[in-house]
Scaffold this motif. Structure first.
Motif, PDB file in Angstrom:
ATOM      1  N   GLN A 149       0.803  -1.225   0.000  1.00 38.38           N
ATOM      2  CA  GLN A 149       0.000   0.000   0.000  1.00 38.38           C
ATOM      3  C   GLN A 149       0.842   1.284   0.000  1.00 38.38           C
ATOM      4  N   ARG A 150       1.889   1.330  -0.797  1.00 42.40           N
ATOM      5  CA  ARG A 150       2.780   2.490  -0.741  1.00 42.40           C
ATOM      6  C   ARG A 150       2.957   3.218  -2.070  1.00 42.40           C
ATOM      7  N   ILE A 151       2.919   2.496  -3.185  1.00 49.88           N
ATOM      8  CA  ILE A 151       3.281   3.096  -4.462  1.00 49.88           C
ATOM      9  C   ILE A 151       2.303   4.199  -4.879  1.00 49.88           C
ATOM     10  N   ALA A 152       1.007   3.913  -4.840  1.00 46.93           N
ATOM     11  CA  ALA A 152       0.027   4.890  -5.314  1.00 46.93           C
ATOM     12  C   ALA A 152       0.058   6.177  -4.515  1.00 46.93           C
ATOM     13  N   ARG A 153       0.439   6.108  -3.248  1.00 45.37           N
ATOM     14  CA  ARG A 153       0.475   7.309  -2.407  1.00 45.37           C
ATOM     15  C   ARG A 153       1.499   8.338  -2.901  1.00 45.37           C
ATOM     16  N   LEU A 154       2.504   7.867  -3.625  1.00 43.36           N
ATOM     17  CA  LEU A 154       3.500   8.816  -4.135  1.00 43.36           C
ATOM     18  C   LEU A 154       2.862   9.859  -5.050  1.00 43.36           C
ATOM     19  N   LEU A 155       1.819   9.468  -5.739  1.00 43.34           N
ATOM     20  CA  LEU A 155       1.200  10.366  -6.705  1.00 43.34           C
ATOM     21  C   LEU A 155       0.552  11.578  -6.053  1.00 43.34           C
ATOM     22  N   THR A 156       0.250  11.487  -4.765  1.00 49.50           N
ATOM     23  CA  THR A 156      -0.360  12.623  -4.063  1.00 49.50           C
ATOM     24  C   THR A 156       0.583  13.218  -3.022  1.00 49.50           C
ATOM     25  N   PRO A 158       3.370  15.791  -2.185  1.00 48.38           N
ATOM     26  CA  PRO A 158       3.994  16.998  -2.750  1.00 48.38           C
ATOM     27  C   PRO A 158       5.513  16.895  -2.855  1.00 48.38           C
ATOM     28  N   ALA A 159       6.151  16.194  -1.935  1.00 45.65           N
ATOM     29  CA  ALA A 159       7.609  16.062  -1.978  1.00 45.65           C
ATOM     30  C   ALA A 159       8.045  15.246  -3.189  1.00 45.65           C
ATOM     31  N   PHE A 164      10.310  14.654  -8.737  1.00 44.84           N
ATOM     32  CA  PHE A 164      10.220  13.648  -9.788  1.00 44.84           C
ATOM     33  C   PHE A 164       8.978  13.858 -10.648  1.00 44.84           C
ATOM     34  N   ARG A 165       8.970  13.182 -11.794  1.00 47.63           N
ATOM     35  CA  ARG A 165       7.810  13.188 -12.675  1.00 47.63           C
ATOM     36  C   ARG A 165       7.378  11.738 -12.895  1.00 47.63           C
ATOM     37  N   PRO A 166       6.162  11.383 -12.438  1.00 50.55           N
ATOM     38  CA  PRO A 166       5.736   9.986 -12.551  1.00 50.55           C
ATOM     39  C   PRO A 166       5.375   9.599 -13.980  1.00 50.55           C
ATOM     40  N   ARG A 167       5.614   8.356 -14.294  1.00 54.12           N
ATOM     41  CA  ARG A 167       5.193   7.756 -15.549  1.00 54.12           C
ATOM     42  C   ARG A 167       4.611   6.381 -15.240  1.00 54.12           C
ATOM     43  N   VAL A 168       3.692   5.937 -16.061  1.00 52.70           N
ATOM     44  CA  VAL A 168       3.101   4.619 -15.903  1.00 52.70           C
ATOM     45  C   VAL A 168       3.185   3.915 -17.255  1.00 52.70           C
ATOM     46  N   LEU A 169       4.166   3.052 -17.413  1.00 51.75           N
ATOM     47  CA  LEU A 169       4.391   2.363 -18.680  1.00 51.75           C
ATOM     48  C   LEU A 169       3.639   1.035 -18.734  1.00 51.75           C
ATOM     49  N   THR A 235      19.155   9.131  -5.690  1.00 52.15           N
ATOM     50  CA  THR A 235      17.773   8.959  -6.123  1.00 52.15           C
ATOM     51  C   THR A 235      17.095   7.867  -5.313  1.00 52.15           C
ATOM     52  N   HIS A 236      17.807   6.782  -5.084  1.00 51.18           N
ATOM     53  CA  HIS A 236      17.241   5.684  -4.302  1.00 51.18           C
ATOM     54  C   HIS A 236      16.898   6.133  -2.889  1.00 51.18           C
ATOM     55  N   ALA A 237      17.797   6.860  -2.264  1.00 49.46           N
ATOM     56  CA  ALA A 237      17.562   7.316  -0.888  1.00 49.46           C
ATOM     57  C   ALA A 237      16.325   8.213  -0.817  1.00 49.46           C
ATOM     58  N   ALA A 238      16.167   9.084  -1.800  1.00 47.64           N
ATOM     59  CA  ALA A 238      15.016   9.983  -1.809  1.00 47.64           C
ATOM     60  C   ALA A 238      13.717   9.200  -1.975  1.00 47.64           C
ATOM     61  N   LEU A 239      13.709   8.239  -2.873  1.00 47.97           N
ATOM     62  CA  LEU A 239      12.499   7.456  -3.107  1.00 47.97           C
ATOM     63  C   LEU A 239      12.192   6.528  -1.942  1.00 47.97           C
ATOM     64  N   LEU A 240      13.232   5.982  -1.328  1.00 44.79           N
ATOM     65  CA  LEU A 240      13.020   5.123  -0.166  1.00 44.79           C
ATOM     66  C   LEU A 240      12.362   5.912   0.963  1.00 44.79           C
ATOM     67  N   ALA A 241      12.834   7.111   1.185  1.00 43.19           N
ATOM     68  CA  ALA A 241      12.253   7.948   2.247  1.00 43.19           C
ATOM     69  C   ALA A 241      10.808   8.300   1.926  1.00 43.19           C
ATOM     70  N   LEU A 242      10.524   8.624   0.693  1.00 41.71           N
ATOM     71  CA  LEU A 242       9.165   8.990   0.311  1.00 41.71           C
ATOM     72  C   LEU A 242       8.217   7.792   0.334  1.00 41.71           C
ATOM     73  N   THR A 243       8.738   6.628   0.010  1.00 41.71           N
ATOM     74  CA  THR A 243       7.902   5.439  -0.077  1.00 41.71           C
ATOM     75  C   THR A 243       7.662   4.820   1.290  1.00 41.71           C
ATOM     76  N   TYR A 244       8.699   4.739   2.091  1.00 39.72           N
ATOM     77  CA  TYR A 244       8.576   4.072   3.380  1.00 39.72           C
ATOM     78  C   TYR A 244       8.014   5.008   4.440  1.00 39.72           C
ATOM     79  N   HIS A 245       8.176   6.311   4.256  1.00 42.68           N
ATOM     80  CA  HIS A 245       7.622   7.286   5.191  1.00 42.68           C
ATOM     81  C   HIS A 245       6.783   8.288   4.412  1.00 42.68           C
ATOM     82  N   PRO A 246       5.707   7.827   3.770  1.00 44.03           N
ATOM     83  CA  PRO A 246       4.904   8.759   2.972  1.00 44.03           C
ATOM     84  C   PRO A 246       4.149   9.741   3.842  1.00 44.03           C
ATOM     85  N   MET A 247       3.611  10.761   3.208  1.00 42.21           N
ATOM     86  CA  MET A 247       2.828  11.755   3.927  1.00 42.21           C
ATOM     87  C   MET A 247       1.602  11.082   4.561  1.00 42.21           C
ATOM     88  N   PRO A 248       1.096  11.593   5.677  1.00 39.09           N
ATOM     89  CA  PRO A 248      -0.068  10.974   6.324  1.00 39.09           C
ATOM     90  C   PRO A 248      -1.268  10.951   5.383  1.00 39.09           C
TER      91      PRO A 248
END
Length: 248
Positions: A149-156, A158-159, A164-169, A235-248
């Protein structure tokens, strides 16, 4: 006699030729449940790939997405084949697809190739591979299930949007693009362990020197915790932080 890397490329090219030839044709669909299906192109591409692998390595086992495992039960080596990654794209008339071939031995992927049928490019663990985060494009796999339950939350978040700019291939061709600098990163939820869908792309990223972990920063083979494949450590560190500690 080709080495394993060369054989992976030859097999992927054989599958890609079938995919190209069948593009745009009316194809029989075979229901796999839960909204998933295969087409005649999937089956024909897999048959072409398996013909190449069996002729060159008759002592190896092969696991195909459509045909399952075949070959010697006690084989120490096993090929993983995804003959058409992006079947939904292909069936809709889109060209965003990949043909994945990977060889597993001693619990790891030792050779792999990913073919892009429509650009006529084949990406191999023998290279050349040059990752880069300069595009800031991050591909997100939004196909369910989402056990973490973590990936979709990135789309909302702000950080995430600020950096980054999301893409869905919707195909693991995006992993090959991470390995070659066309994407900064790729993220997916779910179980990627020894998967016909992910093994080849993960191997490309690892061969390129990308940072590849699960969504918690651990080894991707350790559990069903998804995947982060990033062009570099920053890049990995930034995404790990955003994914594992997403906004409430």
């Amino acid at each position: 006699m080709p080495n394993d890397h060369e054989l992976a490329v030859t097999a992927a090219e054989a599958g890609a030729a079938v995919v190209r030839a069948r593009f745009g044709a009316e194809l029989t669909r075979f229901d796999k449940g839960a909204g998933d299906f295969a087409t005649a192109a999937d089956l024909e591409a897999e048959a072409a790939i398996l013909d190449v692998l069996r002729a060159a390595r008759p002592g190896d086992a092969v696991t195909g997405e459509e045909s399952g495992r075949t070959g010697p039960a006690d084989a120490a080596r096993a090929w993983l084949v995804d003959p058409l990654c992006g079947t939904l794209n292909f069936a809709s008339g889109a060209m965003n697809v990949a043909v994945n071939v990977a060889l597993r031995a001693s619990g790891r992927t030792v050779a792999a190739a990913v073919a892009d049928p429509f650009s006529h490019r084949v990406y191999s663990t023998q290279g050349p591979l040059t990752p880069s985060a300069h595009t800031a494009l991050v591909d997100l796999n939004l196909d369910p299930p989402f056990p973490n339950q973590r990936i979709a939350r990135l789309l909302t978040n702000p950080a995430f949007e600020a950096r980054f700019r999301p893409r869905v291939l919707s195909t693991t061709l995006a992993l090959a693009w991470v390995a070659t600098g066309q994407r900064a990163a790729y993220l997916t939820d779910g179980d990627v362990r020894a998967s016909v869908h992910f093994a080849a792309g993960i191997a490309l990223c690892e061969a390129a020197g990308c940072v590849v972990t699960d969504l918690r920063g651990g080894p991707v083979e350790s559990g069903a915790n998804g995947l982060i494949a990033a062009a570099d450590a920053r890049t990995h560190a930034a995404l790990l932080a955003l994914t594992y500690h997403p906004m409430p």
